[in-house]
Design a protein around this motif. Structure first.
Motif, short mmCIF file in Angstrom:
data_model
loop_
_atom_site.label_atom_id
_atom_site.label_comp_id
_atom_site.label_asym_id
_atom_site.label_seq_id
_atom_site.Cartn_x
_atom_site.Cartn_y
_atom_site.Cartn_z
N GLN A 100 0.84 -1.20 0.00
CA GLN A 100 0.00 0.00 0.00
C GLN A 100 0.87 1.25 0.00
N PHE A 101 1.94 1.25 0.81
CA PHE A 101 2.86 2.39 0.84
C PHE A 101 3.52 2.58 -0.52
N LYS A 102 3.92 1.49 -1.17
CA LYS A 102 4.56 1.60 -2.47
C LYS A 102 3.61 2.18 -3.51
N ARG A 103 2.36 1.81 -3.46
CA ARG A 103 1.40 2.31 -4.45
C ARG A 103 0.99 3.76 -4.20
N VAL A 104 1.10 4.23 -2.98
CA VAL A 104 0.74 5.61 -2.64
C VAL A 104 1.93 6.55 -2.83
N ALA A 105 3.15 6.03 -2.80
CA ALA A 105 4.35 6.87 -2.79
C ALA A 105 4.46 7.75 -4.03
N LYS A 106 4.33 7.19 -5.22
CA LYS A 106 4.51 7.99 -6.44
C LYS A 106 3.45 9.07 -6.60
N PRO A 107 2.15 8.75 -6.49
CA PRO A 107 1.17 9.84 -6.63
C PRO A 107 1.32 10.92 -5.56
N LEU A 108 1.72 10.53 -4.36
CA LEU A 108 1.92 11.52 -3.30
C LEU A 108 3.13 12.38 -3.61
N HIS A 109 4.18 11.77 -4.11
CA HIS A 109 5.41 12.49 -4.40
C HIS A 109 5.25 13.45 -5.58
N THR A 110 4.48 13.07 -6.58
CA THR A 110 4.32 13.91 -7.76
C THR A 110 3.12 14.83 -7.68
N GLY A 111 2.29 14.71 -6.65
CA GLY A 111 1.15 15.60 -6.49
C GLY A 111 -0.09 15.11 -7.19
N GLU A 112 -0.08 13.92 -7.74
CA GLU A 112 -1.23 13.40 -8.47
C GLU A 112 -2.32 12.86 -7.55
N ILE A 113 -2.10 12.89 -6.27
CA ILE A 113 -3.01 12.23 -5.31
C ILE A 113 -4.39 12.89 -5.30
N MET A 114 -4.46 14.21 -5.58
CA MET A 114 -5.76 14.88 -5.57
C MET A 114 -6.06 15.58 -6.88
N GLY A 115 -5.43 15.16 -7.96
CA GLY A 115 -5.75 15.71 -9.26
C GLY A 115 -4.92 16.91 -9.65
N PHE A 116 -5.40 17.64 -10.65
CA PHE A 116 -4.65 18.75 -11.23
C PHE A 116 -4.40 19.88 -10.24
N ALA A 117 -5.33 20.14 -9.35
CA ALA A 117 -5.15 21.23 -8.38
C ALA A 117 -3.94 20.99 -7.50
N SER A 118 -3.75 19.77 -7.03
CA SER A 118 -2.59 19.50 -6.18
C SER A 118 -1.30 19.50 -6.98
N ILE A 119 -1.35 19.12 -8.25
CA ILE A 119 -0.15 19.20 -9.10
C ILE A 119 0.26 20.66 -9.25
N LEU A 120 -0.69 21.53 -9.43
CA LEU A 120 -0.41 22.96 -9.56
C LEU A 120 0.17 23.53 -8.26
N VAL A 121 -0.39 23.14 -7.13
CA VAL A 121 0.12 23.59 -5.83
C VAL A 121 1.54 23.07 -5.62
N TYR A 122 1.79 21.81 -5.92
CA TYR A 122 3.14 21.24 -5.79
C TYR A 122 4.12 22.00 -6.67
N PHE A 123 3.71 22.35 -7.90
CA PHE A 123 4.60 23.08 -8.81
C PHE A 123 4.94 24.45 -8.25
N ILE A 124 3.96 25.18 -7.76
CA ILE A 124 4.20 26.52 -7.23
C ILE A 124 5.10 26.46 -6.00
N VAL A 125 4.83 25.53 -5.11
CA VAL A 125 5.65 25.38 -3.91
C VAL A 125 7.09 25.01 -4.29
N SER A 126 7.25 24.13 -5.26
CA SER A 126 8.59 23.73 -5.71
C SER A 126 9.31 24.91 -6.36
N LEU A 127 8.59 25.72 -7.11
CA LEU A 127 9.19 26.88 -7.74
C LEU A 127 9.67 27.88 -6.69
#
Length: 72
Positions: free
Chosen positions: A28-55
């Motif tokens: 379960q941890f292995k399957r959750v790790a990638k989407p959590l790390h890339t921001g895909e866990i909650m869709g496009f909005a979280s990807i955008l938030v991850y990008f801004i925070v990383s920037l």
């Protein structure tokens, strides 16, 4: 909630169903790790938030250096 996995045969029949809840904890941890790390866990909005925070995080060393350089 992570999706379950379905495997289909060549004829289109369901061959195997793997429920996320029935997997061992380490799987379960292995399957959750990638989407959590890339921001895909909650869709496009979280990807955008991850990008801004990383920037912002990537710009901090540069702006810190510029502030230090101007104080010299």
């Amino acid at each position: 909630m992570m999706p379950n996995t379905l495997a289909f045969s060549e004829s289109g029949a369901v061959r195997e169903v793997t429920r996320f809840d029935n997997l061992p904890l380490h799987e379960q941890f292995k399957r959750v790790a990638k989407p959590l790390h890339t921001g895909e866990i909650m869709g496009f909005a979280s990807i955008l938030v991850y990008f801004i925070v990383s920037l912002i995080a990537a710009s901090l060393p540069i702006t810190g250096f510029l502030i230090w350089w101007k104080k010299r």
